[in-house]
Design an enzyme around this catalytic site. Structure first.
Site, PDB file in Angstrom:
ATOM      1  N   HIS A  99     -52.792 -20.613 -25.306  1.00  0.00           N
ATOM      2  CA  HIS A  99     -51.603 -20.117 -24.606  1.00  0.00           C
ATOM      3  C   HIS A  99     -51.928 -18.837 -23.841  1.00  0.00           C
ATOM      4  O   HIS A  99     -51.422 -18.605 -22.747  1.00  0.00           O
ATOM      5  CB  HIS A  99     -50.475 -19.823 -25.602  1.00  0.00           C
ATOM      6  CG  HIS A  99     -50.021 -21.017 -26.403  1.00  0.00           C
ATOM      7  ND1 HIS A  99     -49.648 -22.199 -25.821  1.00  0.00           N
ATOM      8  CD2 HIS A  99     -49.868 -21.202 -27.734  1.00  0.00           C
ATOM      9  CE1 HIS A  99     -49.292 -23.061 -26.774  1.00  0.00           C
ATOM     10  NE2 HIS A  99     -49.422 -22.482 -27.942  1.00  0.00           N
ATOM     11  N   SER A 108     -53.168 -20.336 -30.298  1.00  0.00           N
ATOM     12  CA  SER A 108     -52.545 -19.295 -29.469  1.00  0.00           C
ATOM     13  C   SER A 108     -53.491 -18.807 -28.372  1.00  0.00           C
ATOM     14  O   SER A 108     -53.035 -18.359 -27.319  1.00  0.00           O
ATOM     15  CB  SER A 108     -52.127 -18.113 -30.335  1.00  0.00           C
ATOM     16  OG  SER A 108     -51.160 -18.529 -31.255  1.00  0.00           O
TER      17      SER A 108
HETATM   18  N1  COD Z   1     -45.623 -33.583 -33.033  1.00  0.00           N
HETATM   19  C1  COD Z   1     -46.540 -33.410 -34.010  1.00  0.00           C
HETATM   20  N2  COD Z   1     -47.742 -32.816 -33.813  1.00  0.00           N
HETATM   21  C2  COD Z   1     -48.011 -32.396 -32.582  1.00  0.00           C
HETATM   22  C3  COD Z   1     -47.107 -32.532 -31.510  1.00  0.00           C
HETATM   23  C4  COD Z   1     -45.871 -33.168 -31.774  1.00  0.00           C
HETATM   24  N3  COD Z   1     -44.967 -33.324 -30.819  1.00  0.00           N
HETATM   25  N4  COD Z   1     -47.674 -32.002 -30.406  1.00  0.00           N
HETATM   26  C5  COD Z   1     -48.889 -31.546 -30.771  1.00  0.00           C
HETATM   27  N5  COD Z   1     -49.099 -31.773 -32.086  1.00  0.00           N
HETATM   28  C6  COD Z   1     -50.263 -31.434 -32.898  1.00  0.00           C
HETATM   29  C7  COD Z   1     -51.599 -31.600 -32.192  1.00  0.00           C
HETATM   30  O1  COD Z   1     -52.028 -32.938 -32.181  1.00  0.00           O
HETATM   31  C8  COD Z   1     -52.491 -30.713 -33.078  1.00  0.00           C
HETATM   32  O2  COD Z   1     -52.988 -31.423 -34.167  1.00  0.00           O
HETATM   33  C9  COD Z   1     -51.523 -29.629 -33.572  1.00  0.00           C
HETATM   34  O3  COD Z   1     -50.210 -30.064 -33.215  1.00  0.00           O
HETATM   35  C10 COD Z   1     -51.771 -28.251 -32.922  1.00  0.00           C
HETATM   36  O4  COD Z   1     -52.961 -27.765 -33.365  1.00  0.00           O
HETATM   37  P1  COD Z   1     -53.924 -26.732 -32.594  1.00  0.00           P
HETATM   38  O5  COD Z   1     -55.231 -26.759 -33.331  1.00  0.00           O
HETATM   39  O6  COD Z   1     -53.902 -26.985 -31.150  1.00  0.00           O
HETATM   40  O7  COD Z   1     -53.252 -25.308 -32.821  1.00  0.00           O
HETATM   41  P2  COD Z   1     -53.285 -24.248 -34.026  1.00  0.00           P
HETATM   42  O8  COD Z   1     -53.014 -24.903 -35.322  1.00  0.00           O
HETATM   43  O9  COD Z   1     -54.511 -23.417 -33.926  1.00  0.00           O
HETATM   44  O10 COD Z   1     -52.065 -23.285 -33.593  1.00  0.00           O
HETATM   45  C11 COD Z   1     -50.820 -23.792 -33.545  1.00  0.00           C
HETATM   46  C12 COD Z   1     -49.750 -22.706 -33.223  1.00  0.00           C
HETATM   47  C13 COD Z   1     -48.466 -23.393 -33.412  1.00  0.00           C
HETATM   48  C14 COD Z   1     -49.866 -21.530 -34.184  1.00  0.00           C
HETATM   49  C15 COD Z   1     -49.962 -22.155 -31.786  1.00  0.00           C
HETATM   50  O11 COD Z   1     -50.179 -23.149 -30.872  1.00  0.00           O
HETATM   51  C16 COD Z   1     -48.718 -21.370 -31.330  1.00  0.00           C
HETATM   52  O12 COD Z   1     -47.716 -21.911 -30.887  1.00  0.00           O
HETATM   53  N6  COD Z   1     -48.785 -20.041 -31.428  1.00  0.00           N
HETATM   54  C17 COD Z   1     -47.692 -19.215 -31.065  1.00  0.00           C
HETATM   55  C18 COD Z   1     -47.139 -18.506 -32.220  1.00  0.00           C
HETATM   56  C19 COD Z   1     -47.981 -17.352 -32.583  1.00  0.00           C
HETATM   57  O13 COD Z   1     -48.316 -16.499 -31.772  1.00  0.00           O
HETATM   58  N7  COD Z   1     -48.435 -17.291 -33.822  1.00  0.00           N
HETATM   59  C20 COD Z   1     -49.213 -16.222 -34.342  1.00  0.00           C
HETATM   60  C21 COD Z   1     -50.619 -16.173 -33.846  1.00  0.00           C
HETATM   61  S1  COD Z   1     -51.436 -17.648 -33.894  1.00  0.00           S
HETATM   62 ZN    ZN Z   2     -53.770 -17.197 -34.001  1.00  0.00          ZN
END
Ligand code: COD
Ligand code: ZN
Ligand code: ZN
Length: 374
Positions: free
Chosen positions: A50, A47
């Site tokens: 973002h 996040s």
């Molecule tokens: N299919 C499968 N995996 C995918 C795809 C896809 N199409 N696209 C990307 N990925 C994988 C990436 O390869 C990566 O491994 C993973 O998704 C994302 O991991 P990170 O490390 O970039 O992100 P995280 O785990 O720290 O955070 C992910 C969230 C989903 C929580 C974040 O990005 C988000 O959307 N936050 C918004 C929601 C929110 O505010 N939540 C509360 C606070 S975090």
């Molecule tokens: Zn977070």
């Protein structure tokens, strides 16, 4: 008389999409109901990307960071819950404890519990740059400042035996991922669970599925490097979404029955993820949307698909967290060796290298990068 400002160093966001600048700043406060925290560790969460890139509204110039832990250095007037020396984790909600949502155990949804305007509850600032200009405090936390001021309601005291770099991850990623599986999906022994996106949050969801006693734990990612990590965390299967038909693979892996829960945690949830997730569910299965879905205004799923198999789609932003119950619960599991949170830490960074931590996260090199303050 107002207390003297204290000098510190913070990573300041000055323009959306640009690297942060690590600057000398001053901290004013704590005011009533607030606490001065010396940060020890701050995780870099998906996040935060973002936020840096302007997809979430954030006051600029400002200081981000919502996943951290530190030590209380001073408490403001009226604060009786914490004393200097206490170890605390930050929460990106500041629950009042009294509104209807708080009373019903839904503290994440406290009315007015989200400080998302860059100011503190009284509308003022606590952080100022070298020119005296006010800096926004992201979610009232500003964990990317070595010294920061937080509402006491956004802090949870923890056992001082827990390493603060581990505690930092419970502040967001662990609570979000484990909670999505345990609290929101209600996964139980023998269930089959799919986790889409193995970042820090998805990895925590895998650990949550292990703790909940899931039978099969299937990770779906577009980065093949995540396969080995998934298996180290206890996943039983991996699907490379770039090269394999995801729905068919999950069907085969679950003996044609479908999964009991699909957790959507890719950094960007897209419309097709909902269709894929619902298709991958078995009877009475649940899709839990964890990742944000910017710019989308509809979920492209035929209602009959939900009705026929009693399937559901639910969203969560903080894993159904009840701070008073869950922060301690996840740390108890860590201390018992059942939730190996330390495995989420891919790399530690000096505060001055914070932009490198963001770049590594963006490149998919980290489950979690953690800034360690000196
Ligand atoms: N299919 C499968 N995996 C995918 C795809 C896809 N199409 N696209 C990307 N990925 C994988 C990436 O390869 C990566 O491994 C993973 O998704 C994302 O991991 P990170 O490390 O970039 O992100 P995280 O785990 O720290 O955070 C992910 C969230 C989903 C929580 C974040 O990005 C988000 O959307 N936050 C918004 C929601 C929110 O505010 N939540 C509360 C606070 S975090
Ligand atoms: Zn977070
Ligand atoms: Zn409330």
């Amino acid at each position: 008389m107002a207390p003297e400002p204290t000098s510190t160093v913070a990573a300041v966001m000055r323009a959306a999409g640009a690297p942060m600048t690590v600057e000398s700043i001053t901290v004013q406060g704590p005011a009533a109901g607030e606490v001065l925290v010396e940060m020890v560790a701050a995780g870099v969460c998906g996040s935060d990307l973002h936020v840096r890139d302007g997809q979430y509204p954030v006051a600029l110039p400002g200081v981000g960071g919502h996943e951290g832990a530190g030590i209380v250095r001073e408490v403001g007037p009226g604060v009786t819950e914490l004393v200097p020396g206490d170890h605390v984790v930050q929460l990106f909600v500041s629950p009042c404890g009294e509104c209807r949502q708080c009373r019903r155990g839904r503290r994440t949804f406290c009315a007015g519990g989200r400080l998302d305007g860059g100011t503190m509850a009284d509308g003022g600032h606590r952080l100022f740059d070298a020119d005296g200009q006010p800096l926004g405090s992201h979610l009232g936390l500003a964990g990317f400042s070595a010294l920061t001021v937080c509402p006491v309601r956004s802090l949870v005291r923890i056992d001082s035996d827990v390493p603060l770099e581990v505690a930092a991850l419970v502040s967001c990623g662990v609570s979000t991922g484990v909670g999505a599986v345990v609290n929101v999906a209600g996964v139980g022994p023998g269930d089959d669970v799919v986790v889409v996106g193995l970042g820090g949050v998805g990895a925590a969801a895998v650990m949550g599925a292990v703790v909940a006693g899931a039978a099969r734990i299937i990770v779906v990612d577009v980065n093949p490097d995540k396969e080995a990590l998934a298996s180290q965390l206890g996943a039983t299967h991996f699907v490379d979404a770039r090269t394999e038909p995801v729905v068919e693979a999950i069907s085969t892996m679950t003996d044609g029955l479908g999964a009991d829960a699909v957790v959507l945690a890719p950094n960007q949830v897209r419309p097709e993820h909902f269709g894929m997730a619902v298709e991958s569910l078995g009877v009475a299965g649940v899709v839990v949307q964890v990742g944000g879905a910017h710019g989308q205004d509809a979920i492209p799923v035929a209602p009959a698909k939900l009705m026929g198999g009693q399937k559901s789609i639910v969203g969560t932003t903080f894993g159904g967290l009840d701070p008073a119950r869950d922060v301690g619960r996840w740390l108890d599991l860590y201390q018992a060796g059942r939730l190996p949170i330390e495995r989420l830490i891919t790399r530690r960074y000096a505060h001055g290298d914070i932009n490198e931590a963001f770049a590594d996260l963006e490149a998919g090199r980290n489950l979690r990068g953690v800034v360690i303050y000196q």
